[in-house]
Design a protein around this motif. Sequence first.
Motif, short mmCIF file in Angstrom:
data_model
loop_
_atom_site.label_atom_id
_atom_site.label_comp_id
_atom_site.label_asym_id
_atom_site.label_seq_id
_atom_site.Cartn_x
_atom_site.Cartn_y
_atom_site.Cartn_z
N GLN A 1 0.80 -1.22 0.00
CA GLN A 1 0.00 0.00 0.00
C GLN A 1 0.83 1.28 0.00
N VAL A 2 2.08 1.20 0.49
CA VAL A 2 2.88 2.44 0.58
C VAL A 2 4.23 2.37 -0.11
N GLU A 3 4.81 1.20 -0.27
CA GLU A 3 6.22 1.13 -0.67
C GLU A 3 6.47 1.56 -2.10
N GLY A 4 5.60 1.20 -3.04
CA GLY A 4 5.97 1.39 -4.44
C GLY A 4 7.16 0.50 -4.76
N GLY A 5 8.03 1.01 -5.66
CA GLY A 5 9.22 0.22 -6.00
C GLY A 5 8.87 -1.21 -6.36
N TRP A 6 7.82 -1.37 -7.14
CA TRP A 6 7.24 -2.70 -7.33
C TRP A 6 8.19 -3.68 -8.01
N ASN A 7 9.13 -3.16 -8.81
CA ASN A 7 10.13 -4.03 -9.45
C ASN A 7 11.54 -3.52 -9.21
N SER A 8 11.73 -2.77 -8.12
CA SER A 8 13.05 -2.20 -7.83
C SER A 8 13.95 -3.20 -7.12
N ASP A 9 15.22 -3.17 -7.44
CA ASP A 9 16.26 -3.89 -6.71
C ASP A 9 15.95 -5.38 -6.55
N GLY A 10 15.41 -5.98 -7.60
CA GLY A 10 15.23 -7.42 -7.60
C GLY A 10 13.92 -7.92 -7.03
N LYS A 11 13.03 -7.04 -6.63
CA LYS A 11 11.74 -7.50 -6.09
C LYS A 11 10.97 -8.25 -7.18
N GLY A 12 10.33 -9.35 -6.78
CA GLY A 12 9.50 -10.10 -7.69
C GLY A 12 8.07 -9.61 -7.67
N PRO A 13 7.25 -10.05 -8.63
CA PRO A 13 5.85 -9.62 -8.67
C PRO A 13 5.02 -10.32 -7.59
N SER A 14 4.03 -9.59 -7.09
CA SER A 14 3.05 -10.16 -6.18
C SER A 14 1.73 -10.34 -6.92
N ILE A 15 0.79 -11.04 -6.29
CA ILE A 15 -0.51 -11.21 -6.92
C ILE A 15 -1.24 -9.88 -7.07
N TRP A 16 -0.92 -8.90 -6.21
CA TRP A 16 -1.55 -7.58 -6.37
C TRP A 16 -0.92 -6.79 -7.50
N ASP A 17 0.37 -6.99 -7.75
CA ASP A 17 0.97 -6.40 -8.96
C ASP A 17 0.27 -6.95 -10.20
N ASP A 18 0.13 -8.25 -10.27
CA ASP A 18 -0.51 -8.88 -11.43
C ASP A 18 -1.96 -8.42 -11.58
N PHE A 19 -2.68 -8.41 -10.49
CA PHE A 19 -4.10 -8.07 -10.51
C PHE A 19 -4.33 -6.64 -10.98
N THR A 20 -3.59 -5.70 -10.44
CA THR A 20 -3.80 -4.30 -10.82
C THR A 20 -3.30 -4.01 -12.22
N HIS A 21 -2.23 -4.67 -12.65
CA HIS A 21 -1.71 -4.45 -14.00
C HIS A 21 -2.65 -5.05 -15.06
N ASN A 22 -3.23 -6.19 -14.76
CA ASN A 22 -4.07 -6.89 -15.74
C ASN A 22 -5.54 -6.49 -15.68
N ASN A 23 -5.95 -5.87 -14.57
CA ASN A 23 -7.38 -5.55 -14.38
C ASN A 23 -7.57 -4.14 -13.84
N PRO A 24 -7.02 -3.13 -14.47
CA PRO A 24 -7.18 -1.77 -13.91
C PRO A 24 -8.65 -1.37 -13.80
N HIS A 25 -9.51 -1.94 -14.62
CA HIS A 25 -10.93 -1.59 -14.58
C HIS A 25 -11.61 -2.07 -13.30
N LEU A 26 -10.95 -2.98 -12.57
CA LEU A 26 -11.53 -3.48 -11.32
C LEU A 26 -11.13 -2.65 -10.11
N ILE A 27 -10.26 -1.68 -10.31
CA ILE A 27 -9.87 -0.73 -9.24
C ILE A 27 -10.68 0.55 -9.47
N ASP A 28 -11.23 1.10 -8.39
CA ASP A 28 -12.18 2.22 -8.52
C ASP A 28 -11.64 3.37 -9.35
N ASP A 29 -10.35 3.67 -9.20
CA ASP A 29 -9.76 4.78 -9.97
C ASP A 29 -8.73 4.28 -10.97
#
Length: 501
Positions: free
Chosen positions: A48-76
Amino acid sequence: MFPSFIFVGLAISIASGGQTLNTCNLAPKGSPYFPRNFSFGVATSAYQVEGGWNSDGKGPSIWDDFTHNNPHLIDDSSNGDISADSYHRFDQDLAALKELKVDHYRFSISWPRIFPNGDISSRNQKGIDYYNDVIDKLLLNGIEPMATMFHYDLPSEIQKIGGFANALIIEKFVIYATELFEQFGDRVKLWMTFNEPLIYCKSSFADARYPPQVDLSGVADYICVDNTIKAHAAAYQVYRSQFYDRQKGKIGIALDSYFYFPMPNETESVYRALQFNMGFLAHPIFHKSGDYPDIMLKEIESNSLREGRLTSRLPPLKGYWKNIVRHSADFFALNYYSSRYLRRAEKPKGMNPSWERDMDCDEIVDPSWMQAVGSWLHCVPEGLEGMLKFIRDEYDNIEVIITENGWSDKGTLEDDNRIQYIKSHLQAVLNAINDGSNISGYTYWSLIDNFEWKSGYSVKFGLYAVDLMSPKRERSPKKSAYYYKEVIKSRKIPNHINEFS
């Protein structure tokens, strides 16, 4: 015979139409001061606060995948790719924490930042370095770190094998938890394994609102809860056997629930609903039975047989698991936001099968309650006092730390409603303390405005606003920040809210 906490609501009932609760206000009882060692804090979570979703070797989370693939399901149509950018700007968060003079800071650790593919084979030193820096800076400034191991952001690679619907999650989580103990346990003394399992299990595996969007209600969500509670207990056992002697920390699991007030003649239904909600995970851990509530086991087994199944959709815990789940927490971590009136359902609820149909109750909102942005959140401080008394009576007055409690709006800096919410809920905590409840801390959600899951940035919970239009993501204190700062300084609840700015 039902516990005495049930009758908190009955004392304020009216002759017809249920009860009338004071709107976001609560009369004080006893001493106006919090105990000297009571700890005040604030909370955030990694995604919710960190950002840096792919910085310094971080892998994807299910929330990265969900928001990237389904932006229409997020209110804004937003995501947490940058958010408040705390991964790069933690010093700005630290400045806010120092300004508030909090005693503790609850944050979560991103599993895919530590293990990008979810497994120790992908151990990421830069992710470890980031949390070492956070922890060291907190301690340097006299702030107790309170770390949550999992706050919704499961590594995508683990979801590929079923995530929480696969019992392999138990082993995966224990390996991850062990790494956290080894890396940070010399300095982190307050741990929570999971945040709000009932929410992510229902939302992810029953109604498909959250990733991985499985809609197998009354089955997969129960498997998710069962695997979560076993993973929690297994991690607790590792800590007690391998780390406690030298680290001397405490471990909890953050549980959430509405509190319930009965409509006329509905006392038994309230107890039922509390067991289906809070008791679902709390009962196996904190009750001497070491198992799911009897009322749940009997009802779900009966419904399962009626559906033509050979076994219950929620089997009881047995043998090894029953023994290690029981008493597998050192304190009760409580997330409380709001309450409901309750009665037995007038007609079958939810899908068949489903948790809603198994519980078989109607939740009712009083239209007079002060409402936040979002239909689910109303200011009902009596509910927090009632929940604390429920925990006291049901679970042998175990130590409680309130790990989330907060109010949402559109982001105004003159947030008097948030102050009123904080004021009334702190009064509920103080009343419960004065009535004998063993409560050692309160944590406001949240320190800063952040990504609020499917609501995106359309609602704001923070004591500090974040300028999302600025590359520097500047933090600005709201009126509520000054109010909370005064609470922490004085160790009491200021009576007037208009003087803070």
